[in-house]
Design an enzyme around this catalytic site. Structure first.
Site, PDB file in Angstrom:
ATOM      1  N   LYS A  22     -32.265 -52.793 -18.700  1.00 42.55           N
ATOM      2  CA  LYS A  22     -31.153 -51.843 -18.910  1.00 42.55           C
ATOM      3  C   LYS A  22     -30.911 -51.024 -17.647  1.00 42.55           C
ATOM      4  CE  LYS A  22     -32.030 -47.847 -21.112  1.00 42.55           C
ATOM      5  NZ  LYS A  22     -31.678 -46.622 -20.375  1.00 42.55           N
ATOM      6  N   ASN A  23     -31.993 -50.508 -17.063  1.00 43.48           N
ATOM      7  CA  ASN A  23     -31.831 -49.568 -15.944  1.00 43.48           C
ATOM      8  C   ASN A  23     -31.569 -50.248 -14.617  1.00 43.48           C
ATOM      9  OD1 ASN A  23     -32.106 -47.576 -17.784  1.00 43.48           O
ATOM     10  ND2 ASN A  23     -34.200 -47.020 -17.230  1.00 43.48           N
ATOM     11  N   CYS A 116     -30.330 -33.493 -22.132  1.00 38.22           N
ATOM     12  CA  CYS A 116     -30.606 -34.427 -23.238  1.00 38.22           C
ATOM     13  C   CYS A 116     -31.961 -34.011 -23.805  1.00 38.22           C
ATOM     14  CB  CYS A 116     -30.595 -35.860 -22.748  1.00 38.22           C
ATOM     15  SG  CYS A 116     -32.084 -36.335 -21.910  1.00 38.22           S
ATOM     16  N   ARG A 121     -32.075 -32.402 -16.820  1.00 40.24           N
ATOM     17  CA  ARG A 121     -31.579 -33.556 -16.061  1.00 40.24           C
ATOM     18  C   ARG A 121     -30.307 -33.244 -15.263  1.00 40.24           C
ATOM     19  NH1 ARG A 121     -32.155 -38.814 -19.630  1.00 40.24           N
ATOM     20  NH2 ARG A 121     -32.265 -39.805 -17.583  1.00 40.24           N
ATOM     21  N   ASP A 304     -41.294 -43.549 -18.708  1.00 36.45           N
ATOM     22  CA  ASP A 304     -40.655 -44.250 -19.829  1.00 36.45           C
ATOM     23  C   ASP A 304     -41.665 -44.994 -20.698  1.00 36.45           C
ATOM     24  OD1 ASP A 304     -37.584 -45.189 -18.070  1.00 36.45           O
ATOM     25  OD2 ASP A 304     -38.325 -43.298 -18.877  1.00 36.45           O
ATOM     26  N   ARG A 396     -29.929 -48.202 -28.089  1.00 35.69           N
ATOM     27  CA  ARG A 396     -29.407 -47.926 -26.744  1.00 35.69           C
ATOM     28  C   ARG A 396     -30.189 -48.708 -25.698  1.00 35.69           C
ATOM     29  NH1 ARG A 396     -28.624 -41.875 -25.145  1.00 35.69           N
ATOM     30  NH2 ARG A 396     -28.188 -43.098 -23.295  1.00 35.69           N
TER      31      ARG A 396
HETATM   32  C1  EPZ Z   1     -33.749 -42.763 -14.560  1.00 36.65           C
HETATM   33  O1  EPZ Z   1     -33.156 -41.559 -15.006  1.00 36.65           O
HETATM   34  C2  EPZ Z   1     -33.855 -43.658 -15.792  1.00 36.65           C
HETATM   35  N1  EPZ Z   1     -32.509 -43.945 -16.290  1.00 36.65           N
HETATM   36  C3  EPZ Z   1     -34.692 -42.973 -16.875  1.00 36.65           C
HETATM   37  O2  EPZ Z   1     -34.823 -43.876 -17.961  1.00 36.65           O
HETATM   38  C4  EPZ Z   1     -36.078 -42.687 -16.294  1.00 36.65           C
HETATM   39  O3  EPZ Z   1     -36.849 -41.995 -17.258  1.00 36.65           O
HETATM   40  C5  EPZ Z   1     -35.945 -41.841 -15.019  1.00 36.65           C
HETATM   41  O4  EPZ Z   1     -35.078 -42.514 -14.070  1.00 36.65           O
HETATM   42  C6  EPZ Z   1     -37.292 -41.609 -14.341  1.00 36.65           C
HETATM   43  O5  EPZ Z   1     -37.885 -42.835 -14.040  1.00 36.65           O
HETATM   44  C7  EPZ Z   1     -31.751 -44.866 -15.664  1.00 36.65           C
HETATM   45  O6  EPZ Z   1     -32.156 -45.456 -14.669  1.00 36.65           O
HETATM   46  C8  EPZ Z   1     -30.395 -45.132 -16.237  1.00 36.65           C
HETATM   47  P1  EPZ Z   1     -34.328 -39.044 -12.192  1.00 36.65           P
HETATM   48  P2  EPZ Z   1     -32.631 -40.475 -13.913  1.00 36.65           P
HETATM   49  O7  EPZ Z   1     -33.083 -38.624 -11.519  1.00 36.65           O
HETATM   50  O8  EPZ Z   1     -32.196 -41.157 -12.687  1.00 36.65           O
HETATM   51  C9  EPZ Z   1     -34.876 -34.366 -11.741  1.00 36.65           C
HETATM   52  C10 EPZ Z   1     -34.813 -44.548 -20.185  1.00 36.65           C
HETATM   53  O9  EPZ Z   1     -35.586 -44.253 -21.095  1.00 36.65           O
HETATM   54  N2  EPZ Z   1     -33.580 -34.380 -11.053  1.00 36.65           N
HETATM   55  O10 EPZ Z   1     -35.245 -39.997 -11.473  1.00 36.65           O
HETATM   56  O11 EPZ Z   1     -31.681 -39.589 -14.611  1.00 36.65           O
HETATM   57  C11 EPZ Z   1     -34.747 -34.744 -13.215  1.00 36.65           C
HETATM   58  O12 EPZ Z   1     -34.401 -33.615 -13.991  1.00 36.65           O
HETATM   59  C12 EPZ Z   1     -34.305 -43.486 -19.245  1.00 36.65           C
HETATM   60  O13 EPZ Z   1     -34.417 -45.713 -19.927  1.00 36.65           O
HETATM   61  C13 EPZ Z   1     -33.073 -33.193 -10.544  1.00 36.65           C
HETATM   62  O14 EPZ Z   1     -33.686 -32.133 -10.678  1.00 36.65           O
HETATM   63  O15 EPZ Z   1     -33.969 -39.683 -13.605  1.00 36.65           O
HETATM   64  C14 EPZ Z   1     -36.127 -35.280 -13.539  1.00 36.65           C
HETATM   65  O16 EPZ Z   1     -36.989 -34.198 -13.829  1.00 36.65           O
HETATM   66  C15 EPZ Z   1     -34.754 -42.107 -19.695  1.00 36.65           C
HETATM   67  N3  EPZ Z   1     -31.878 -33.218  -9.895  1.00 36.65           N
HETATM   68  C16 EPZ Z   1     -36.574 -35.939 -12.224  1.00 36.65           C
HETATM   69  O17 EPZ Z   1     -35.707 -35.400 -11.205  1.00 36.65           O
HETATM   70  C17 EPZ Z   1     -31.156 -34.374  -9.714  1.00 36.65           C
HETATM   71  O18 EPZ Z   1     -30.075 -34.331  -9.092  1.00 36.65           O
HETATM   72  C18 EPZ Z   1     -36.416 -37.455 -12.217  1.00 36.65           C
HETATM   73  O19 EPZ Z   1     -35.119 -37.740 -12.659  1.00 36.65           O
HETATM   74  C19 EPZ Z   1     -31.684 -35.572 -10.244  1.00 36.65           C
HETATM   75  C20 EPZ Z   1     -32.899 -35.556 -10.906  1.00 36.65           C
END
Ligand code: EPZ
Length: 417
Positions: A22-23, A116, A121, A304, A396
């Site tokens: 998916k990702n 969420c 996020r 995850d 999802r």
């Molecule tokens: C991706 O989400 C995945 N989703 C998530 O999978 C996964 O849990 C996550 O990466 C971490 O591996 C997809 O790829 C579609 P991040 P993403 O930006 O990119 C903070 C699932 O279950 N952050 O790596 O949204 C954020 O709050 C989903 O399939 C900021 O502060 O995650 C988090 O604490 C859930 N500012 C950390 O970084 C930003 O601008 C990592 O988030 C961006 C992120």
């Protein structure tokens, strides 16, 4: 709302085939915006999030053909550059259109995704990077509006290795003027998958998969055809399914090379994992040992998989400390596991899990995608009946997981509302 009813206690035995990731599929669909030629994707998982992303691309004016697991996307006629709140609020990965739309059309308006269940996020790092590349970014009425001439290559440092942030900026940088260097970039396999596809489209990306990625901007990109890699989190979920039920599962299309952290922890607690010709054999043994887990960005233990391994540690022989370092609120499944008899105490970012001989079935509520998977695993292992409500979360990110578990011997059925 649909719910899933499970009568627990069966060992899972048999074989299962892992669906496309998916990702990886989501950013690869977004990448199609970067060219006006047709991109073709194979091994696309049949998931709600994929359908939502298709809706978003159609809303922008793209044309999409194809069946369940293959799609052809043509973005030649995109004339709308707005990703509306109605779509973005149901799937935050919609923000992945930000970079490509800005790079190709020089303007974009995307609803802020909002928080969420697992955390706030924010996308501040995505926006700061685009501004550094010369974009004019404003936020008002819950929308991000960005405009730019041709984006300029530059050096970007991410305070946190953000997965979709890295993907968004990597896509934007493909059409920028000059070289972009992403430092402290996300190293997830899905980032590498996106870089591979973009390079097939004519981009010039080096060292994806490391924390320093270099992108040389090019004038334009052409069409590409790409087969998406298997979903490492779905595979990991079935590995835990074997471990928690003392099962014996042959996992086909299992991307073991992307699951080192999980594999090492599972072996530490007594799960046997070995590669065979037609897949990866995973055998759960009794008792399940206990182990400490710290989630970290890849190649660390995947956040995850945290909820799923916690279900298994709930019946381990001993005490496990599970620390969630990536998201600030990813313990929503704890209260539900407790309802099933799990002994879990939360102390700050850590959950102290004292293993019990068994869990007992109970009505529980899914709160997010991976929490749902955790409750399914707990229900399959528990004594008695478990009813999981709000299972739309599952659809999802898991392709018919109830059917796949049933084929392995679980007494599980989805009950339509
Ligand atoms: C991706 O989400 C995945 N989703 C998530 O999978 C996964 O849990 C996550 O990466 C971490 O591996 C997809 O790829 C579609 P991040 P993403 O930006 O990119 C903070 C699932 O279950 N952050 O790596 O949204 C954020 O709050 C989903 O399939 C900021 O502060 O995650 C988090 O604490 C859930 N500012 C950390 O970084 C930003 O601008 C990592 O988030 C961006 C992120």
């Amino acid at each position: 709302m649909d719910r899933i009813v499970i009568e627990g206690g069966n060992r899972l035995i048999g074989e299962v085939k892992i669906s496309g990731a998916k990702n990886a599929a989501l950013p690869l669909m977004a990448a199609s915006i970067l060219t006006e030629e047709n991109n073709t994707l194979h091994n696309v998982p049949d998931l709600k999030d994929i359908d939502t992303f298709k809706k978003l691309l159609l809303h922008l004016g793209a044309a999409i053909e194809g069946g369940k697991n293959t799609i052809r996307i043509c973005t030649k006629d995109i004339k709308n550059y707005e990703a509306p709140y109605e779509l973005v609020k149901t799937m935050r990965a919609s923000v992945l259109v930000l970079g490509p739309l800005l790079a190709r059309f020089k303007k974009v308006k995307v609803s802020l995704p909002g928080g969420c269940a697992i955390g706030a996020r924010p996308i501040n790092l995505h926006l700061a990077a685009l501004e550094k590349m010369g974009a004019e970014v404003t936020i008002e009425h819950g929308y991000v509006t960005a405009s730019a001439g041709r984006l300029k290559g530059t050096k970007i440092y991410f305070d946190i290795p953000t997965v979709t942030g890295t993907e968004n900026i990597m896509m934007a940088a493909c059409l920028a003027d000059g070289r972009t260097i992403l430092e402290n970039a996300a190293c997830e396999p899905e980032v590498v998958e996106l870089a591979n596809m973009l390079n097939k489209m004519g981009a010039c990306i080096e060292d994806a998969g490391t924390d320093v990625i270099t992108i040389e901007g090019v004038k334009g990109l052409k069409a590409a055809e790409y087969t998406i890699m298997p979903d490492r989190i779905e595979a990991g979920t079935f590995m835990v399914a074997a471990g928690i039920t003392q099962g014996n599962i042959l996992i086909k299309d299992c991307p073991l090379q992307h699951l080192d952290a999980l594999t090492l922890k599972l072996k530490e607690v007594g799960v046997e994992i070995k590669s065979e010709n037609s897949g990866v054999r995973v055998i759960g043994n009794y008792p399940v040992g206990s182990v400490d887990i710290k989630t970290l960005p890849h190649p660390g233990f995947p956040t995850d998989m945290q909820a799923q391994i916690m279900a298994m540690m709930s019946i381990a022989s001993g005490l496990s400390v599970i620390t969630e370092n990536v998201f600030e609120n990813r313990f929503m499944h704890v209260a539900e596991l407790r309802r099933m008899g799990a002994d879990i105490k939360i102390e700050g970012k850590s959950a102290i899990v004292r293993g019990r001989p068994f869990l007992s079935g109970a009505p529980v509520m899914a709160t997010d995608l991976r929490a749902s998977a955790s409750l399914i695993l707990a229900g399959i292992a528990a004594h008695g009946i478990t009813e999981v409500s709000r299972v739309y979360h599952l659809d999802r990110g898991y392709e018919r997981i109830d059917e796949k578990m049933k084929k392995l011997g679980a007494n599980i059925k989805k009950v339509k509302a």
